[in-house]
Design a protein around this motif. Structure first.
Motif, mmCIF file in Angstrom:
data_model
loop_
_atom_site.group_PDB
_atom_site.id
_atom_site.type_symbol
_atom_site.label_atom_id
_atom_site.label_comp_id
_atom_site.label_asym_id
_atom_site.label_seq_id
_atom_site.Cartn_x
_atom_site.Cartn_y
_atom_site.Cartn_z
ATOM 1 N N HIS A 1 0.814 -1.209 0.000
ATOM 2 C CA HIS A 1 0.000 0.000 0.000
ATOM 3 C C HIS A 1 0.847 1.258 0.000
ATOM 4 O O HIS A 1 2.029 1.233 0.339
ATOM 5 C CB HIS A 1 -0.927 0.022 1.225
ATOM 6 C CG HIS A 1 -0.193 -0.187 2.516
ATOM 7 N ND1 HIS A 1 0.145 -1.428 3.001
ATOM 8 C CD2 HIS A 1 0.291 0.700 3.422
ATOM 9 C CE1 HIS A 1 0.793 -1.309 4.151
ATOM 10 N NE2 HIS A 1 0.898 -0.022 4.423
ATOM 11 N N ILE A 2 0.208 2.364 -0.364
ATOM 12 C CA ILE A 2 0.792 3.703 -0.263
ATOM 13 C C ILE A 2 -0.099 4.520 0.660
ATOM 14 O O ILE A 2 -1.296 4.682 0.406
ATOM 15 C CB ILE A 2 0.875 4.387 -1.645
ATOM 16 C CG1 ILE A 2 1.891 3.672 -2.539
ATOM 17 C CG2 ILE A 2 1.252 5.860 -1.489
ATOM 18 C CD1 ILE A 2 2.019 4.275 -3.930
ATOM 19 N N HIS A 3 0.466 5.025 1.727
ATOM 20 C CA HIS A 3 -0.278 5.876 2.654
ATOM 21 C C HIS A 3 -0.386 7.293 2.094
ATOM 22 O O HIS A 3 0.525 7.781 1.418
ATOM 23 C CB HIS A 3 0.441 5.978 4.004
ATOM 24 C CG HIS A 3 0.529 4.703 4.761
ATOM 25 N ND1 HIS A 3 -0.494 4.234 5.556
ATOM 26 C CD2 HIS A 3 1.534 3.795 4.861
ATOM 27 C CE1 HIS A 3 -0.124 3.086 6.122
ATOM 28 N NE2 HIS A 3 1.094 2.798 5.716
ATOM 29 N N PHE A 4 -1.493 7.976 2.423
ATOM 30 C CA PHE A 4 -1.579 9.392 2.114
ATOM 31 C C PHE A 4 -2.408 10.095 3.179
ATOM 32 O O PHE A 4 -3.298 9.518 3.794
ATOM 33 C CB PHE A 4 -2.170 9.640 0.714
ATOM 34 C CG PHE A 4 -3.634 9.328 0.580
ATOM 35 C CD1 PHE A 4 -4.597 10.317 0.764
ATOM 36 C CD2 PHE A 4 -4.061 8.046 0.257
ATOM 37 C CE1 PHE A 4 -5.949 10.035 0.632
ATOM 38 C CE2 PHE A 4 -5.406 7.762 0.112
ATOM 39 C CZ PHE A 4 -6.363 8.748 0.303
ATOM 40 N N LYS A 5 -2.070 11.364 3.383
ATOM 41 C CA LYS A 5 -2.793 12.215 4.330
ATOM 42 C C LYS A 5 -3.060 13.545 3.644
ATOM 43 O O LYS A 5 -2.136 14.162 3.097
ATOM 44 C CB LYS A 5 -1.972 12.434 5.606
ATOM 45 C CG LYS A 5 -2.642 13.364 6.625
ATOM 46 C CD LYS A 5 -1.678 13.737 7.747
ATOM 47 C CE LYS A 5 -1.497 12.612 8.738
ATOM 48 N NZ LYS A 5 -2.662 12.467 9.643
ATOM 49 N N VAL A 6 -4.319 13.988 3.671
ATOM 50 C CA VAL A 6 -4.703 15.275 3.112
ATOM 51 C C VAL A 6 -4.895 16.265 4.245
ATOM 52 O O VAL A 6 -5.629 15.990 5.197
ATOM 53 C CB VAL A 6 -6.007 15.156 2.292
ATOM 54 C CG1 VAL A 6 -6.481 16.526 1.839
ATOM 55 C CG2 VAL A 6 -5.800 14.244 1.103
ATOM 56 N N ARG A 7 -4.252 17.423 4.133
ATOM 57 C CA ARG A 7 -4.339 18.449 5.182
ATOM 58 C C ARG A 7 -4.806 19.759 4.547
ATOM 59 O O ARG A 7 -3.996 20.577 4.140
ATOM 60 C CB ARG A 7 -2.980 18.631 5.853
ATOM 61 C CG ARG A 7 -2.507 17.408 6.629
ATOM 62 C CD ARG A 7 -1.157 17.635 7.289
ATOM 63 N NE ARG A 7 -0.067 17.643 6.336
ATOM 64 C CZ ARG A 7 0.980 18.458 6.403
ATOM 65 N NH1 ARG A 7 1.059 19.371 7.356
ATOM 66 N NH2 ARG A 7 1.950 18.377 5.502
ATOM 67 N N PRO A 8 -6.124 19.958 4.459
ATOM 68 C CA PRO A 8 -6.634 21.217 3.879
ATOM 69 C C PRO A 8 -6.399 22.374 4.834
ATOM 70 O O PRO A 8 -6.178 22.177 6.039
ATOM 71 C CB PRO A 8 -8.123 20.931 3.698
ATOM 72 C CG PRO A 8 -8.439 19.887 4.709
ATOM 73 C CD PRO A 8 -7.200 19.047 4.869
ATOM 74 N N ASP A 9 -6.465 23.583 4.271
ATOM 75 C CA ASP A 9 -6.249 24.763 5.124
ATOM 76 C C ASP A 9 -7.400 24.978 6.086
ATOM 77 O O ASP A 9 -7.267 25.668 7.089
ATOM 78 C CB ASP A 9 -6.019 26.013 4.274
ATOM 79 C CG ASP A 9 -7.157 26.280 3.299
ATOM 80 O OD1 ASP A 9 -8.102 25.467 3.267
ATOM 81 O OD2 ASP A 9 -7.093 27.282 2.573
ATOM 82 N N SER A 10 -8.564 24.400 5.771
ATOM 83 C CA SER A 10 -9.701 24.464 6.682
ATOM 84 C C SER A 10 -10.559 23.229 6.462
ATOM 85 O O SER A 10 -10.572 22.648 5.387
ATOM 86 C CB SER A 10 -10.531 25.733 6.426
ATOM 87 O OG SER A 10 -11.080 25.717 5.133
ATOM 88 N N GLY A 11 -11.257 22.815 7.481
ATOM 89 C CA GLY A 11 -12.103 21.629 7.365
ATOM 90 C C GLY A 11 -11.361 20.350 7.723
ATOM 91 O O GLY A 11 -10.181 20.368 8.081
#
Length: 215
Positions: free
Chosen positions: A139-149
């Motif tokens: 697998h490939i891990h990913f994390k999304v970090r938006p500026d808000s929400g």
């Protein structure tokens, strides 16, 4: 490689899109509401695992000379709760194991990187197909970090036929690969189909695209 700490796996539900951007248009016509279109589906968020490092190492090519079958990952981020509109200026972290199944730790940074999405919500990572380890589906891990929400943490899987082809090649072939790299993993059997990429051949490697919908 140590066993994955499944106690850290989150079971929270998040919105992820399993369709291309073209299927994520906003509703049209008078009186239309901003309900998520059919392309946005619900799935289960995966925990970040024990090997996440908050490095903010902004780069598209994360290989650092690590040997393996080349792989390009094109991501598009959208707001699934807002008609699948593009999510710009969001940080996306990616990390995964090398061909031998090892993660970079301590001062090492191979196969880790961060990109910031453009105005169309897009970003690209150049890496290699991950190796297998423990009893887990590669697998490939990913994390999304938006500026808000709220962000998203999850992982991508690969089709078994492609994994078997890759693991027959150098340097993966230095150790015998599992006959069924994915199916031995209970977590993959439960939710893996939603997050399995559809790679296509490109030069001597592969390329895949995925649209991630953030709630």
């Amino acid at each position: 490689m140590a066993e994955y700490d499944t106690s850290r796996t989150s079971r929270r539900t998040v919105l992820l899109a399993a369709a291309l951007t073209a299927s994520c248009g906003a509703p049209t016509g008078r009186g239309a509401t901003a309900a998520p279109p059919p392309g946005c589906v619900l799935t289960v968020e995966a925990g970040e695992g024990p090997y996440y490092l908050d490095l903010d190492k902004v780069r598209s090519d994360i290989t650092e000379g690590r040997a393996g079958v080349a792989f390009r990952l094109d991501l598009t981020l959208v707001r699934a709760s807002d008609g699948c509109r593009p999510l710009a200026d969001a940080a996306v972290d990616v990390w995964h194991a090398d061909a031998a199944g090892d993660y970079s730790t301590a001062k090492a940074t191979f196969l880790r990187g961060t990109q910031v999405t453009d105005a169309a919500g897009r970003c690209t990572f150049t890496t290699i197909v991950p190796g297998w380890y423990a009893g887990l589906a590669p697998h490939i891990h990913f994390k999304v970090r938006p500026d808000s929400g709220k962000g998203v943490t999850s992982q991508f899987f690969f089709p078994e036929p492609i994994l078997r082809q890759v693991y027959a090649r150098h340097p993966y072939s230095r150790r015998p690969a599992p006959a069924h790299p994915n199916e031995r993993d209970g977590r993959y059997r439960e939710t893996g189909s939603t997050m399995t990429l559809a790679p296509t051949a490109e030069s001597a490697g592969y390329r895949a695209a995925y649209t991630v919908g953030v709630a």
